[in-house]
Enzyme design. Structure first.
Site, short mmCIF file in Angstrom:
data_model
loop_
_atom_site.label_atom_id
_atom_site.label_comp_id
_atom_site.label_asym_id
_atom_site.label_seq_id
_atom_site.Cartn_x
_atom_site.Cartn_y
_atom_site.Cartn_z
N LYS A 85 0.87 -1.35 -0.05
CA LYS A 85 0.08 0.06 0.10
C LYS A 85 1.01 1.21 0.11
CE LYS A 85 -4.47 0.73 0.53
NZ LYS A 85 -5.63 0.06 0.11
N GLY A 179 -25.46 2.47 3.43
CA GLY A 179 -24.78 3.25 2.39
C GLY A 179 -24.88 2.74 0.98
N VAL A 180 -25.54 3.91 0.12
CA VAL A 180 -25.73 3.43 -1.31
C VAL A 180 -24.76 4.10 -2.27
CG1 VAL A 180 -28.08 2.15 -0.94
CG2 VAL A 180 -27.81 4.63 -0.73
N GLY A 181 -23.61 4.11 -1.82
CA GLY A 181 -22.61 4.76 -2.75
C GLY A 181 -22.30 4.21 -4.03
N VAL A 183 -20.83 1.29 -4.59
CA VAL A 183 -20.94 -0.27 -4.48
C VAL A 183 -22.24 -0.54 -4.16
CG1 VAL A 183 -20.34 -2.23 -3.23
CG2 VAL A 183 -18.45 -0.53 -3.82
P1 NAD Z 1 -18.70 5.47 -1.62
O1 NAD Z 1 -18.13 6.72 -0.94
O2 NAD Z 1 -19.32 5.58 -3.00
O3 NAD Z 1 -20.03 5.27 -0.77
C1 NAD Z 1 -20.23 5.14 0.65
C2 NAD Z 1 -21.68 5.58 0.66
O4 NAD Z 1 -21.70 5.54 2.54
C3 NAD Z 1 -21.87 7.11 0.52
O5 NAD Z 1 -23.20 7.20 -0.20
C4 NAD Z 1 -22.09 7.93 1.90
O6 NAD Z 1 -22.87 8.92 1.89
C5 NAD Z 1 -22.55 6.80 2.66
N1 NAD Z 1 -22.24 7.00 4.18
C6 NAD Z 1 -21.20 7.59 4.69
N2 NAD Z 1 -21.41 7.47 5.94
C7 NAD Z 1 -22.67 6.92 6.38
C8 NAD Z 1 -23.21 6.68 7.61
N3 NAD Z 1 -22.79 7.01 8.80
N4 NAD Z 1 -24.51 6.01 7.68
C9 NAD Z 1 -24.94 5.64 6.14
N5 NAD Z 1 -24.14 5.92 4.99
C10 NAD Z 1 -23.08 6.53 5.20
O7 NAD Z 1 -17.86 4.50 -1.43
P2 NAD Z 1 -17.80 2.63 -2.12
O8 NAD Z 1 -17.06 2.99 -3.02
O9 NAD Z 1 -19.19 2.52 -2.34
O10 NAD Z 1 -17.25 1.99 -1.08
C11 NAD Z 1 -18.00 1.33 0.04
C12 NAD Z 1 -17.38 0.64 0.89
O11 NAD Z 1 -16.86 -0.19 0.35
C13 NAD Z 1 -16.11 1.37 1.65
O12 NAD Z 1 -16.01 0.98 2.94
C14 NAD Z 1 -15.08 0.94 0.87
O13 NAD Z 1 -13.75 1.02 1.48
C15 NAD Z 1 -15.28 -0.55 0.35
N6 NAD Z 1 -14.77 -0.83 -0.94
C16 NAD Z 1 -15.09 -0.48 -1.92
C17 NAD Z 1 -14.55 -1.04 -3.22
C18 NAD Z 1 -15.04 -0.70 -4.37
O14 NAD Z 1 -14.77 -1.18 -5.54
N7 NAD Z 1 -15.28 0.72 -4.46
C19 NAD Z 1 -13.88 -2.24 -3.15
C20 NAD Z 1 -13.66 -2.85 -1.80
C21 NAD Z 1 -14.17 -2.28 -0.51
#
Ligand code: NAD
Length: 366
Positions: A85, A179-181, A183
């Site tokens: 990393k 969390g509906v970001g 992923v």
């Molecule tokens: P993202 O930032 O797009 O989505 C995260 C979502 O969580 C956002 O919509 C945010 O508003 C919401 N959020 C933040 N705080 C919150 C709370 N207290 N309660 C409810 N919702 C809340 O991130 P992502 O890329 O979708 O990743 C989500 C998780 O998965 C992270 O922990 C990331 O490390 C992990 N992850 C992501 C990937 C990837 O391919 N993107 C791969 C492995 C792991």
């Protein structure tokens, strides 16, 4: 992690870290650390995080923890990559610019391929494209890994359902998604398309609206833990399963994308004792890593990236989880209890690394 006089090598030895490299460039203002934890299976692969750390020890501690986790994640995913990393110390909004990124790219290049980087918190796909002008050891510039991560989580949820209820069909199953970001939203789509009932929460109103339009119901962030459901799926933050939340869970399964979902290792045992099946995060969320690894391998071999092949690889996450669950049944601890799925996942990953180390000892000349 305590850093005292003469303790650096001791600290590296304790968790078998191979290499720590510090880099500074006063012209660009770059201060970066790359940690290579283990290269038994192949070059270390892991994203570069840019973060405004409080101090250098905090940055070092974070990058070491993350690098080690990448070793386990890659090994368990069956990839021929090790764990590493990078961190750039600074505020991505204020301090990031082309000069700094190119300086970091030259630093990564100087490691000669022992470390391959990709995007992470505080860095973007665009940043990776800038790094490419200085280094060949960068990946994740063509495909967005998030839909693949979501698909892996979906396959993982099906495997968990099969293990607990004897049927992997999501139709009629209730999933609570935190969390509906990037992923979480893709996961919600897959679940609803396949007949599941979905309740979501988020702190971003736009994200919530999109999920409701897909057919999900909404609860306030504080209420998501106590939703009566089959699966609780953390897809937002780390540390969400802790002493205060674990007692509120009303589900049979915890399976989501977030990294480091458990506040500490004892939460794995706590979930087992409550009869809740936990899908270890680094096994179920490996879809993104599988994608960037394949992208790197294809680029090296001048092959075209085939998305169908990646989806086929990601689908294997379901079988892998079932192997981990079986392992947790087979191995008992000193008090005669089956080990948690968290411990089983670590054993699953270490067995692959130890197997290769053992082969090397037997076949490589001394
Ligand atoms: P993202 O930032 O797009 O989505 C995260 C979502 O969580 C956002 O919509 C945010 O508003 C919401 N959020 C933040 N705080 C919150 C709370 N207290 N309660 C409810 N919702 C809340 O991130 P992502 O890329 O979708 O990743 C989500 C998780 O998965 C992270 O922990 C990331 O490390 C992990 N992850 C992501 C990937 C990837 O391919 N993107 C791969 C492995 C792991």
């Amino acid at each position: 992690m305590q850093l005292q006089q003469n303790s650096m090598f001791e600290m590296m030895e304790r968790e078998d870290f191979e290499q720590i490299v510090f880099f500074q460039d006063s012209h660009s203002g770059l201060k970066a650390i790359v940690v290579i934890h283990d290269t038994t299976l192949g070059p270390a692969l892991g994203g570069t995080r840019m973060w405004n750390y409080g101090n250098e020890i905090e940055a070092l501690r974070d990058v070491m923890r993350l690098a080690r986790a990448m070793t386990f994640k890659a090994a368990a995913a069956g990839l021929n990559f090790g764990g590493g990393k990078g961190v750039i110390i600074g505020d991505p909004k204020r301090d990031k610019n082309e000069v700094l990124l190119r300086s970091y790219g030259r630093f990564v290049q100087s490691l000669g391929g022992r470390y391959i980087t990709a995007e992470d918190a505080g860095t973007t796909l665009e940043d990776m494209r800038i790094l490419m002008s200085e280094t060949e050891y960068v990946t994740g510039v063509n495909l967005d890994p998030s839909p693949f991560t979501a698909y892996g989580v979906y396959c993982g949820i099906k495997a968990c359902l099969e293990y607990v209820f004897g049927d992997g069909n999501v139709e009629g199953i209730h999933v609570a998604v935190q969390g509906v970001g990037k992923v979480g939203s893709e996961l919600v789509k897959l679940l609803i398309e396949n007949g599941a009932k979905v309740t979501v929460t988020d702190v971003d109103t736009e994200r919530i609206k999109e999920a409701i339009n897909l057919g999900a119901e909404y609860v306030d962030p504080g209420k998501i833990y106590s939703v009566e459901c089959d699966v609780f799926s953390p897809c937002a933050l780390g540390g969400v399963i802790n002493d205060s939340t674990v007692r509120r869970l009303r589900c049979s399964i915890v399976a989501g994308a977030a990294n480091n979902q458990l506040e500490n290792g004892s939460m794995g045992d706590k979930l087992s004792s409550l009869g809740i099946l936990y899908a270890p995060d680094y096994i179920i969320n490996a879809g993104g890593l599988i994608t960037v690894a394949r992208e790197y391998e294809c680029a090296r071999r001048c092959e075209t990236l085939n998305e169908h092949e990646i989806y086929r690889e990601v689908r294997k996450i379901g079988e892998r989880l079932k192997e981990v669950f079986r392992l947790s049944e087979e191995i008992v601890n000193s008090s005669g209890k089956r080990i948690s799925t968290v411990k089983a996942a670590d054993i699953f990953a270490m067995r692959r690394i130890d197997g290769i180390r053992c082969l090397r000892r037997i076949y490589l000349p001394h």
